[in-house]
Write a protein that holds these residues in place. Structure first.
Motif, PDB file in Angstrom:
ATOM      1  N   PHE A 132      -6.431   5.331   1.462  1.00  0.00           N
ATOM      2  CA  PHE A 132      -7.487   4.315   1.386  1.00  0.00           C
ATOM      3  C   PHE A 132      -6.994   3.080   0.631  1.00  0.00           C
ATOM      4  O   PHE A 132      -7.297   1.947   1.001  1.00  0.00           O
ATOM      5  CB  PHE A 132      -8.728   4.885   0.700  1.00  0.00           C
ATOM      6  N   TYR A 133      -6.235   3.330  -0.447  1.00  0.00           N
ATOM      7  CA  TYR A 133      -5.699   2.210  -1.229  1.00  0.00           C
ATOM      8  C   TYR A 133      -4.801   1.322  -0.367  1.00  0.00           C
ATOM      9  O   TYR A 133      -4.934   0.091  -0.368  1.00  0.00           O
ATOM     10  CB  TYR A 133      -4.920   2.738  -2.439  1.00  0.00           C
ATOM     11  N   HIS A 134      -3.880   1.929   0.369  1.00  0.00           N
ATOM     12  CA  HIS A 134      -2.939   1.153   1.167  1.00  0.00           C
ATOM     13  C   HIS A 134      -3.630   0.406   2.299  1.00  0.00           C
ATOM     14  O   HIS A 134      -3.105  -0.601   2.781  1.00  0.00           O
ATOM     15  CB  HIS A 134      -1.839   2.056   1.721  1.00  0.00           C
ATOM     16  N   HIS A 135      -4.780   0.891   2.724  1.00  0.00           N
ATOM     17  CA  HIS A 135      -5.556   0.186   3.753  1.00  0.00           C
ATOM     18  C   HIS A 135      -6.596  -0.755   3.149  1.00  0.00           C
ATOM     19  O   HIS A 135      -7.421  -1.318   3.885  1.00  0.00           O
ATOM     20  CB  HIS A 135      -6.247   1.196   4.677  1.00  0.00           C
ATOM     21  N   ASN A 136      -6.566  -0.894   1.824  1.00  0.00           N
ATOM     22  CA  ASN A 136      -7.515  -1.761   1.128  1.00  0.00           C
ATOM     23  C   ASN A 136      -8.956  -1.397   1.484  1.00  0.00           C
ATOM     24  O   ASN A 136      -9.803  -2.275   1.727  1.00  0.00           O
ATOM     25  CB  ASN A 136      -7.240  -3.238   1.462  1.00  0.00           C
TER      26      ASN A 136
END
Length: 277
Positions: A132-136
């Motif tokens: 989720f972090y890497h996909h903002n």
């Protein structure tokens, strides 16, 4: 069921396309007809359908059964992968479903951070948070403020900076202090700035890299968890307490992993890490 409904491949989620995998599995039957003339099922296919015709150029009649037409469709899909009845990606004639799937799927640009997120050593919920972090895709206060949902975009934990992905995980004094504690345990400096670049260029064996990536994913997960506790329950555990939970989780994960392919150096490194407090 020869074909299933296609499912959208989530970018970098590590899931296979079930439709293409099913076609690759049917490709095994196509290869059997090529390579196993003594197989009972192949003999039956030759007697009922082929009737002396060559398999390479065979086309099914319109009144043939549904499953037979589907097998023939896959034969045409895989036609370019055969060279004189030999599977082109193999030294011999052996066909595997995995090789068939790799041939059929569309290969897009490789997501450089995918292997940092999806490692066998990472606990799944930690990997999911990292994804989720890497996909903002995390609902930080910066994002909620832009949507008009939050009154401000100030970091909930430190109240000193805009709460976005980079600040919350790598610039907030709470998360940087926790990274320092984890660094002292693993005896590897985990930089709070440019951490992604550092991870992509990390030194060490693949096992050591996977373990360190699992540790970073766990740290990010617990920072996000503490952020939510601060927001919804108005409480925040100390950095040492959270770091201790992270270390114990990773140690428990390491004890449960099979090390059949680990070298002596990796085994010693894991033993030292497990014993270290």
């Amino acid at each position: 069921m020869l074909f299933s409904h296609p499912s959208d491949e989530k970018k970098s989620l590590g899931l296979k396309n079930d439709l293409l995998w099913n076609k690759a599995a049917v490709g095994k039957l196509v290869w059997w007809i090529h390579a196993k003339p003594d197989h009972l099922w192949v003999k039956w296919i030759n007697h009922i359908y082929l009737k002396g015709k060559t398999w390479q150029n065979y086309s099914p009649p319109n009144d043939s059964s549904w499953y037979w037409r589907k097998i023939c469709q896959v034969k045409f899909l895989l036609a370019d992968a055969y060279n004189h009845d030999e599977w082109v990606d193999q030294k011999g004639r052996e066909y595997t479903i995995k090789k068939g799937y790799e041939f059929l799927r569309t290969k897009g640009d490789k997501i450089e951070w995918m292997n940092l997120v999806w490692t066998n050593w990472s606990i799944p919920k930690h990997s999911m948070l990292s994804w989720f972090y890497h996909h903002n895709s995390l609902n930080t206060k910066e994002k909620l403020h832009k949507l008009g949902i939050s009154e401000n975009d100030t970091c909930i934990i430190c109240e000193n900076g805009t709460e976005n992905n980079e600040h919350l995980f790598f610039q907030c004094e709470y998360s940087t202090a926790m990274l320092d504690i984890i660094s002292s345990w693993v005896r590897v400096h985990l930089p709070s700035r440019d951490l992604l670049t550092w991870r992509l260029n990390m030194q060490g064996s693949s096992l050591q890299q996977d373990v360190i990536n699992a540790i970073i994913n766990a740290t990010m997960y617990h920072v996000w968890r503490q952020r939510n506790l601060s927001k919804f329950e108005l409480k925040l555990l100390t950095r040492k307490a959270v770091a201790r939970d992270i270390v114990e989780e990773i140690k428990s994960r390491m004890r449960g992993m099979k090390l059949t392919k680990a070298g002596d150096g990796d085994r010693r490194w894991l033993e030292l890490l497990t014993d270290r407090k």
